[in-house]
Design a protein around this motif. Sequence first.
Motif, PDB file in Angstrom:
ATOM      1  N   PRO A 102     -60.684 -23.662 -14.430  1.00 16.20           N
ATOM      2  CA  PRO A 102     -59.447 -24.453 -14.539  1.00 16.20           C
ATOM      3  C   PRO A 102     -59.072 -24.575 -16.009  1.00 16.20           C
ATOM      4  O   PRO A 102     -59.936 -24.791 -16.843  1.00 16.20           O
ATOM      5  N   LYS A 121     -64.113 -31.925  -7.065  1.00 13.53           N
ATOM      6  CA  LYS A 121     -65.382 -31.923  -7.763  1.00 13.53           C
ATOM      7  C   LYS A 121     -66.389 -30.959  -7.145  1.00 13.53           C
ATOM      8  O   LYS A 121     -67.447 -30.730  -7.716  1.00 13.53           O
ATOM      9  N   ARG A 166     -65.944 -27.874  -6.987  1.00 14.40           N
ATOM     10  CA  ARG A 166     -65.408 -26.559  -7.303  1.00 14.40           C
ATOM     11  C   ARG A 166     -66.489 -25.528  -7.604  1.00 14.40           C
ATOM     12  O   ARG A 166     -66.305 -24.342  -7.381  1.00 14.40           O
ATOM     13  N   GLY A 167     -67.635 -25.989  -8.136  1.00 15.67           N
ATOM     14  CA  GLY A 167     -68.720 -25.040  -8.400  1.00 15.67           C
ATOM     15  C   GLY A 167     -69.171 -24.409  -7.095  1.00 15.67           C
ATOM     16  O   GLY A 167     -69.253 -23.189  -6.949  1.00 15.67           O
ATOM     17  N   VAL A 215     -66.553 -15.119 -17.473  1.00 15.36           N
ATOM     18  CA  VAL A 215     -65.722 -15.816 -18.437  1.00 15.36           C
ATOM     19  C   VAL A 215     -65.368 -14.894 -19.593  1.00 15.36           C
ATOM     20  O   VAL A 215     -66.223 -14.429 -20.318  1.00 15.36           O
ATOM     21  N   ALA A 269     -62.357 -15.598 -21.406  1.00 14.91           N
ATOM     22  CA  ALA A 269     -61.509 -16.346 -22.339  1.00 14.91           C
ATOM     23  C   ALA A 269     -62.394 -17.271 -23.158  1.00 14.91           C
ATOM     24  O   ALA A 269     -62.662 -18.387 -22.772  1.00 14.91           O
ATOM     25  N   GLY A 313     -59.804 -21.007 -26.818  1.00 12.50           N
ATOM     26  CA  GLY A 313     -59.143 -21.995 -25.952  1.00 12.50           C
ATOM     27  C   GLY A 313     -57.723 -21.665 -25.561  1.00 12.50           C
ATOM     28  O   GLY A 313     -56.896 -22.546 -25.456  1.00 12.50           O
ATOM     29  N   ARG A 317     -54.395 -27.271 -23.530  1.00 10.55           N
ATOM     30  CA  ARG A 317     -55.638 -27.876 -23.036  1.00 10.55           C
ATOM     31  C   ARG A 317     -55.561 -29.372 -23.142  1.00 10.55           C
ATOM     32  O   ARG A 317     -55.122 -29.921 -24.141  1.00 10.55           O
ATOM     33  N   ALA A 318     -55.976 -30.039 -22.122  1.00  6.93           N
ATOM     34  CA  ALA A 318     -55.944 -31.504 -22.155  1.00  6.93           C
ATOM     35  C   ALA A 318     -57.114 -32.012 -22.988  1.00  6.93           C
ATOM     36  O   ALA A 318     -58.123 -31.347 -23.104  1.00  6.93           O
TER      37      ALA A 318
END
Lengths: 388, 388, 232, 277, 228
Positions: free
Chosen positions: B229, B240, B242-243, B361, B363, B366, B387-388
């Motif tokens: 995400p 939660k 998601r894994g 992964v 990316a 950021g 990004r938050a």
Amino acid sequence: MTIEFRGVTKRYEDGALAVDELSLTVPDGSMTVFVGPSGCGKTTSLRMVNRMVEPTGGEVLLDGRNVRDADPAELRRGIGYVIQHAGLFPHRTVLGNIATVPMLSGWSRRSARRRAGELLDTVGLPAELGSRYPAQLSGGQQQRVGVARALAADPPVLLMDEPFSAVDPVVREGLQDELLDLQRRLGKTIVFVTHDIDEAVRLGDRVAVLRVGGRLAQYGTPADVLRHPVDDFVAEFVGKDRGYRGLSFLSAGDLEVDDVATAAIGSVPEDSDEWRLAIDAERRPRGWLAPGSTVDGRLAEVDLVAGGSLYRRGTSLRGALDAALSSPASLGVVVDDDGATVGVVTARHVLDVIERHPASVTATSGTANTTATSRTANPTATSRTPRA
Amino acid sequence: MTIEFRGVTKRYEDGALAVDELSLTVPDGSMTVFVGPSGCGKTTSLRMVNRMVEPTGGEVLLDGRNVRDADPAELRRGIGYVIQHAGLFPHRTVLGNIATVPMLSGWSRRSARRRAGELLDTVGLPAELGSRYPAQLSGGQQQRVGVARALAADPPVLLMDEPFSAVDPVVREGLQDELLDLQRRLGKTIVFVTHDIDEAVRLGDRVAVLRVGGRLAQYGTPADVLRHPVDDFVAEFVGKDRGYRGLSFLSAGDLEVDDVATAAIGSVPEDSDEWRLAIDAERRPRGWLAPGSTVDGRLAEVDLVAGGSLYRRGTSLRGALDAALSSPASLGVVVDDDGATVGVVTARHVLDVIERHPASVTATSGTANTTATSRTANPTATSRTPRA
Amino acid sequence: MSITDELATYLGSANTRAQLWAALAEHCYLALLPILLGVVLAVGAGWLGRTWPPVRGTLAVAANLVYTIPSLALFVVIPGVIGTTILDSVNVVIALSLYTAALLVRPMLDALDAVPQAVTASATAMGYRPARRFFGVELPLAVPVLAAGVRVAAVSNISLVSVGALIGVGGLGRLFTDGFQREYYAPIVVGVVLTLLLALVVDLLLVLLRRVLTPWQRPASPNRPVAAGEAA
Amino acid sequence: GNPLRGGAEGGDDGRIVIGASDVGESLLLAEIYAGALRGAGADDVTVRPPVGGREVLVQALRDRSLTLAPDYSGNLLRHFDQDTSATTSAEVYRELPGALPEGLEVLDQSPAENTDMLVVRGDLAAQGVRTISDLAPRCDRLVFGGPGQWGERWRAEIRELYGCEFKEIRTTDTGGPVTVEALRSGEVQVANMFSTSASVYSNGFVPLDDDRDMFPAQNIVPLAAEGALSARERAALDRVSAALTTEKLTDLNVEFSERKRNPADIADEFLAQAGGR
Amino acid sequence: MIAETLAWLGDPANWSGPGGVPARVLEHVGYVALALAIALVIAVPVGLLVGHTGKGAVLLVGAGNIVRALPTLGVVTLFFLLLAESTPAAVVGLVVLAVPPIMAGTYAGVQAVDPHVVDAASGVGMRGMQRLWQVEVPIALPMVLGGVRNAVLQLVATAAVAAYVGLGGLGRYLMDGLAILDYAEVVAGALFTAALAVVLDLLLAGLQRTVVPRGVRLAELATSKGAA
Ligand SMILES: Nc1ncnc2c1ncn2[C@@H]1O[C@H](COP(=O)(O)OP(=O)(O)OP(=O)(O)O)[C@@H](O)[C@H]1O
Ligand SMILES: Nc1ncnc2c1ncn2[C@@H]1O[C@H](COP(=O)(O)OP(=O)(O)OP(=O)(O)O)[C@@H](O)[C@H]1O
Ligand SMILES: [Mg+2]
Ligand SMILES: [Mg+2]
């Protein structure tokens, strides 16, 4: 107050058998959740407690007294009832709604409204909502008012019929948390109806799974129902993630927490070929620094890979496993109650703990009776369904 | 037919900004799911494709041609549209409903109805339902008719707005399976709207997560969205688990399948101190025989402990892990497509496979751009959310 | 003579004006009292229909039948039935009350049915007994629908009263018979205008009354619109 | 109770309610009576709008909903005594008190008369029809228009006296606009109207001479609930009756139905002239 | 009163000729039919248009209310003076009476069509008029006919005023009976009027059954069962 169903049967005038010989006990101060597919008789069962429906067979006892012997209106004033969409009176303000039962019971208008004001606070609503009308509230707020209204006369028993099904999942989870919290504080005896197994498992001290035709399929603790469904119907109903979900009921116990290499935001990290957890000044995890990645100057959020879910120390293994699985580093971040990083866990550690758990299966012969690995006292239940 | 949103903005007359600079491409023959909280502009975005809503900025292209240049009614006849609650015409029979678009397009009554008859079959409804009226159908059947109606003129593009939200979870899953199957067979370009992340992940080749205010938060494959995400909003939204859920997108590859001790139903098993899998004549698993349990005579269902979920060989790791976790023996039963037992897997084997999977992964800095680990071609998307 | 001159001459007479006021007052009384009585009757019918559903069909049929009787006939027959004198205005009041009730029975029953099940169920569950539930919960919630019906009934009544002029009890209706007898436009025009004005004012008052009685339907806060349950 | 109705209507409490029939001038006469009574000191006098025919008025007077109403002597007598042969004013008025039922009384009759008459259009008159006898041979080809109760009252009479049997008797109204309209349009060829009615002459209709005295004398006479009026009030009414002549009444009718003046205004003027107050 | 009424009903003179019951009933039906036809022509298109476009609803409701407030007697007398003819005057008065309920029913019917269904109709590519005729009108029919039934009830009951301007119809019995206080005649008139209203209403109910699409009826049934 203990609620006991004794061989309760309800056949409607049109011949539909809605509830068939239901026997179970809801111990004082606990919450039992009725769950099952649509039309399986959940609502009917619930409503026989406050005599909104009269059983055609058997009896419902409150603290050993048959509800049939009570005056219906009096009985109902002593039992809180919350339903889907809250069933609020659209023509009364929030305070007016909450004050309803005290007023019916003859309280003065002033004290009823004072009590209503207190309850707004209890369910976490700001006082200024008191003068609004239900149509001016969000779904979640309406549900809270519904709960407050049911609590107004401080009834020992609460009946809740799919109270949260009309609100969206995020709000719903918040409401569930609040209900659990409320229950911890107030210690009511609660019967809760839902058709959502997740909700049932999350809320109930005990879960009663009903099948269409109004027969009890299984009555036991959530762990029990998830991990040892008595038959295919229950197994199917609790869903295919039940192994994973069942981890919710395994405590982390001696879960091994490893140290992890960290890098503080704002610092200038050295290059490294392992995953490093970026943390802020309060040691809260902010993301991962990938192996071999280079940082231009000071470490900032832009340099990071988004982290996985966090595992709060002391909660169940479910969160721990998910944290490990969702982490890009395959290391689940463990935090304390303040959100500060404690360390990391691997999926393997979690499996270790799972394997060390005592095999909780005690029912080795094919009896359909529920097993006794309860969170609380052994529930009294008779499920008359043979193994499928 | 490719659908392209280019900087599409919609501000309603009352000033509400429903969609804000949406840019993304839905490749020909693929399914994109718009997902997001209530009011985030999903419906508005969808309806700009068939001009039920006109954008106030930007453009929507179908195979490179601006939809604004088409006659609305003509355009719509070439785009199937399925809405929540199906929106069936109550005064027309099922066949009449399905035949609507062909008739509007000038087909003869006979050929339109013949086509409608075929479509009944396509969506898995028995022919005799053709003469019923919508009020005589169940919710799930109505949804199927809605889909059939949208398919009637064989449009290359299908728009589906929460088509399954009014039916219960079990029926819903069936409808989703059928939609996937249909999509495989017919290869339409589909835009699907839902607010249920599970549904989105299950159905979409790509998932577009929108946030309130009509901004695209992330556009990528389901695996991407679950496992990476781009920010807290998406992370929170996908939930939660998601894994664990993300395992759906890891193929089992070289998952090691072990042999297991079995005992056939009807045989007379010897005593043993290990778990044995009870199987029937077709080698289908029936439950577990606990270590040290004794059987009186021939092995029967009553002697068994209920089994966990089953793992069908070749499906994702999610099912494999759950099978292991839910099994009383901690051994997940692996079955083939016929349901016959192949062997068992342990949770550890599953972890082995997860670890062997290439770290997906890529990316490492950021950027908020979506990553490229797509199931299909690289989606064109611009998410402008930092990004938050 | 142009109609304006005619009107000026007509209204020029003090006697005429005095008669107009008297007619208007009588018209109000004849039209409005029946609304009150009709509402009471309809509420009673609603209560009956709720507590004893089998009578609902009968109530609906009775209401429809009443509505088929010509007003003039009802005005004339009522004295024969209840023993009032033939020129008594009570005859008109009773007849119009019956019409109002007949007009309102259906919407009343429908409105009560439209009260959300969840609301009645939670009222019962909170320990309301039937009568209190009816007056405390169901009836107030039926007000919006009922109000729409009352508006129609009020306007119809105001128009219907005129027919009473044929039996000498007709409020503004006497202006029509007078104008007709003398082939005189002025009183007819004045009568029509006054009737319309009266209807307009009463309608407005009813809308206000409805707003006062249904505070929960007013969008008091900007954050959420309130569903408008108003029928045409 | 009814705020507009007060206590017992037309009762002994001094309240006076005057009724009128649906003959146009009846309302005018009622207003004249009202004015006269007010002049005589009665302070609670109301005039009710016209209601139906004599049957209604009589009923209302008997149940005391009304106190007083203007009526016509000849028809009033016939109403209670079908078989009377009285035709002249004096005969009729002499027989009246005896024919009236309990509870009703008549005051002095006025010299003013307003008799029923048959009228035809000018074109028919031009063919020499001047009397009912002239009409008789043609009756079976003519449609007659009159009030609803006309047939019942007069059909037999006119057959007996004149041998006239109309092709059809159609209900129009009591000498009002419907009758006028029907005659004007030719829908009816003969109609019943009243001698003081202004619309007979303004429309060019021709009254036929009642050459065999079928219609009795129709002097205006106040019909009252017995004992409801004081001596002073009765005297006032008698004075008004005396002052009213046929010509005067016809003039007043013109004021009322042609000039469209308010009947109360006309009454006030008349009473002022007649020194009735 | 009952005995007198029976006597009136038993009198053969009241059953024949131009003043007899059959003739009066026919006249009555004539006025009603004429007024209804004109009212339909005026009210239905307006109701459909407003319901379909959603524009002018406030105006329509307001206008409906004003028209409803027009006193029939006033309208009839006014038009009698204006036209110097009885029949048109009476018919105008009746049309004024019938327009509001038909208009309201039509509008409400179209407007009440489930927005999802209307949306779906546009979504499958129907143009405005196709949507109106193929979807909105068939679904609105029950309410349109409800408005018509309502109008017919009022028309039948009120057509009696035609008698006031010298016309026939069942109102004749009421007016003539009233003039001479013949209660039997009044009651008979009322009975026939009511019976006529009931019969016409039943006929319309039958019509409603045949023209309202089966699917719409089933849907209504389903929702009413759901609500019960
Ligand atoms: N009043 C009633 N009359 C007849 N049958 C009824 C009545 N209420 C419920 N039933 C039937 O009884 C059965 C059980 O209904 P109930 O409402 O208790 O189910 P439920 O489990 O609450 O279902 P849901 O999840 O849909 O709320 C159903 O088959 C239903 O149709
Ligand atoms: N016709 C309209 N006029 C004004 N605002 C509108 C209109 N339609 C939608 N909106 C607003 O635009 C925003 C997006 O609405 P939209 O219906 O597209 O959301 P959605 O994502 O489909 O939500 P949901 O999940 O609730 O269906 C919302 O804030 C909504 O209130
Ligand atoms: Mg239920
Ligand atoms: Mg939407």
